[in-house]
Motif scaffolding. Structure first.
Motif, short mmCIF file in Angstrom:
data_model
loop_
_atom_site.label_atom_id
_atom_site.label_comp_id
_atom_site.label_asym_id
_atom_site.label_seq_id
_atom_site.Cartn_x
_atom_site.Cartn_y
_atom_site.Cartn_z
N ARG A 150 3.14 5.12 -4.63
CA ARG A 150 3.17 6.54 -4.26
C ARG A 150 3.26 6.65 -2.75
NH1 ARG A 150 -1.63 9.29 -7.74
NH2 ARG A 150 -2.86 7.87 -6.49
N ASN A 151 4.26 7.36 -2.28
CA ASN A 151 4.46 7.59 -0.85
C ASN A 151 4.44 9.10 -0.60
OD1 ASN A 151 4.94 4.81 -0.14
ND2 ASN A 151 6.88 5.03 -1.23
N LYS A 183 -6.30 7.58 -11.08
CA LYS A 183 -5.21 6.61 -10.98
C LYS A 183 -4.16 6.70 -12.09
CE LYS A 183 -6.73 4.34 -7.38
NZ LYS A 183 -5.97 4.19 -6.17
N SER A 184 -4.47 7.38 -13.17
CA SER A 184 -3.56 7.40 -14.31
C SER A 184 -2.24 8.07 -13.96
CB SER A 184 -4.20 8.12 -15.49
OG SER A 184 -3.32 8.07 -16.60
N GLU A 223 -3.05 9.41 1.43
CA GLU A 223 -2.71 8.03 1.75
C GLU A 223 -1.70 7.48 0.76
OE1 GLU A 223 -5.48 4.72 2.46
OE2 GLU A 223 -6.84 6.29 3.16
N ASP A 224 -0.67 6.78 1.29
CA ASP A 224 0.25 6.06 0.41
C ASP A 224 -0.54 4.97 -0.31
OD1 ASP A 224 2.18 7.64 1.54
OD2 ASP A 224 3.12 6.04 2.69
N ASP A 225 -0.14 4.66 -1.52
CA ASP A 225 -0.82 3.57 -2.20
C ASP A 225 0.08 2.87 -3.20
OD1 ASP A 225 -0.84 5.67 -4.02
OD2 ASP A 225 -2.95 5.52 -4.50
N GLU A 226 -0.30 1.65 -3.51
CA GLU A 226 0.36 0.81 -4.51
C GLU A 226 -0.75 0.17 -5.33
OE1 GLU A 226 2.67 -2.07 -2.41
OE2 GLU A 226 4.32 -0.68 -2.08
N LYS A 229 9.81 17.49 -3.45
CA LYS A 229 10.27 17.77 -2.10
C LYS A 229 9.11 18.10 -1.17
CE LYS A 229 13.58 20.57 0.42
NZ LYS A 229 14.52 21.68 0.34
N ASP A 230 9.11 17.45 -0.01
CA ASP A 230 8.10 17.65 1.04
C ASP A 230 6.67 17.33 0.60
OD1 ASP A 230 10.11 18.53 2.80
OD2 ASP A 230 9.91 20.60 2.08
N PHE A 231 6.52 16.52 -0.47
CA PHE A 231 5.18 16.15 -0.89
C PHE A 231 5.04 14.65 -1.16
CE2 PHE A 231 1.67 16.09 -4.14
CZ PHE A 231 0.66 16.30 -3.22
N TYR A 232 5.82 14.11 -2.11
CA TYR A 232 5.70 12.67 -2.39
C TYR A 232 6.91 12.12 -3.15
CZ TYR A 232 4.67 13.30 -7.37
OH TYR A 232 4.75 13.60 -8.69
N LYS A 233 6.99 10.78 -3.14
CA LYS A 233 7.92 10.02 -3.97
C LYS A 233 7.09 8.97 -4.69
CE LYS A 233 10.97 9.59 -0.42
NZ LYS A 233 11.93 8.90 0.39
N SER A 234 7.46 8.69 -5.93
CA SER A 234 6.72 7.72 -6.71
C SER A 234 7.66 6.88 -7.57
CB SER A 234 5.70 8.43 -7.61
OG SER A 234 5.06 7.51 -8.45
#
Length: 163
Positions: free
Chosen positions: A106-107, A148-149, A114-117, A71-76
């Protein structure tokens, strides 16, 4: 003519019964994971199958999908597959080599990150104690990368169950 026909039919039946059935050597298993906490949720589904060539060698494939939200940090989300080779020099010892390839998204809710894929590989070598259809042990990721792991560190305990 009847005797000849019955003899041929009997011979074909005997050959058919003695030929191994592919599905008799396939074992199914996998994992389910669920983790919750204050503002945290993670769920994993990871089915897999192993083909046992004999009592010493097996080869298998697996799929995996994980969703995580803090919550309030990220979704993956993490989706991918794996190949695994198993070797049991004695019944109680199982050695393994497993290659995994995952697509990670990661959003972040925080603009500092930064979001990344990206695609992330893992190559595990492991050893475990085996009793019937359950193996417990530890594996090491030769390709572990701190940045990255998707795993917390290179060493991981495991439990494998195949039916």
């Amino acid at each position: 003519m009847f005797t000849l026909f019955c003899g041929v039919a009997s011979a074909q039946l005997t050959v058919k019964e003695s030929s191994p059935n592919f599905w008799q050597n396939v074992r199914f298993g996998g994992g389910l994971g669920l983790s919750t906490g204050s503002g945290y949720f993670s769920a994993t589904v990871a089915p897999s199958a192993i083909y046992e060539f004999n009592s010493m060698f097996g080869l298998g494939v697996g799929l995996s999908g994980t969703y995580t939200k803090r919550k309030d940090f990220y979704k993956s989300t993490v989706f991918g597959g794996s190949l695994i080779g198993l070797f049991s020099p004695i019944r109680e010892l199982q050695l393994s080599a497993e290659f995994e390839e995952f697509f990670v998204t990661r959003n972040f809710d925080n603009p500092v990150f930064e979001d990344d894929e990206y695609w992330h590989p893992a190559l595990f070598l492991g050893a475990g104690f085996r009793t019937q259809n359950v193996t417990m042990g530890v594996r090491y990721n030769l390709l572990y990368d701190d940045d990255k792991s998707i795993y917390a560190n290179a060493w991981m305990p495991f439990v494998r169950v195949y039916f």
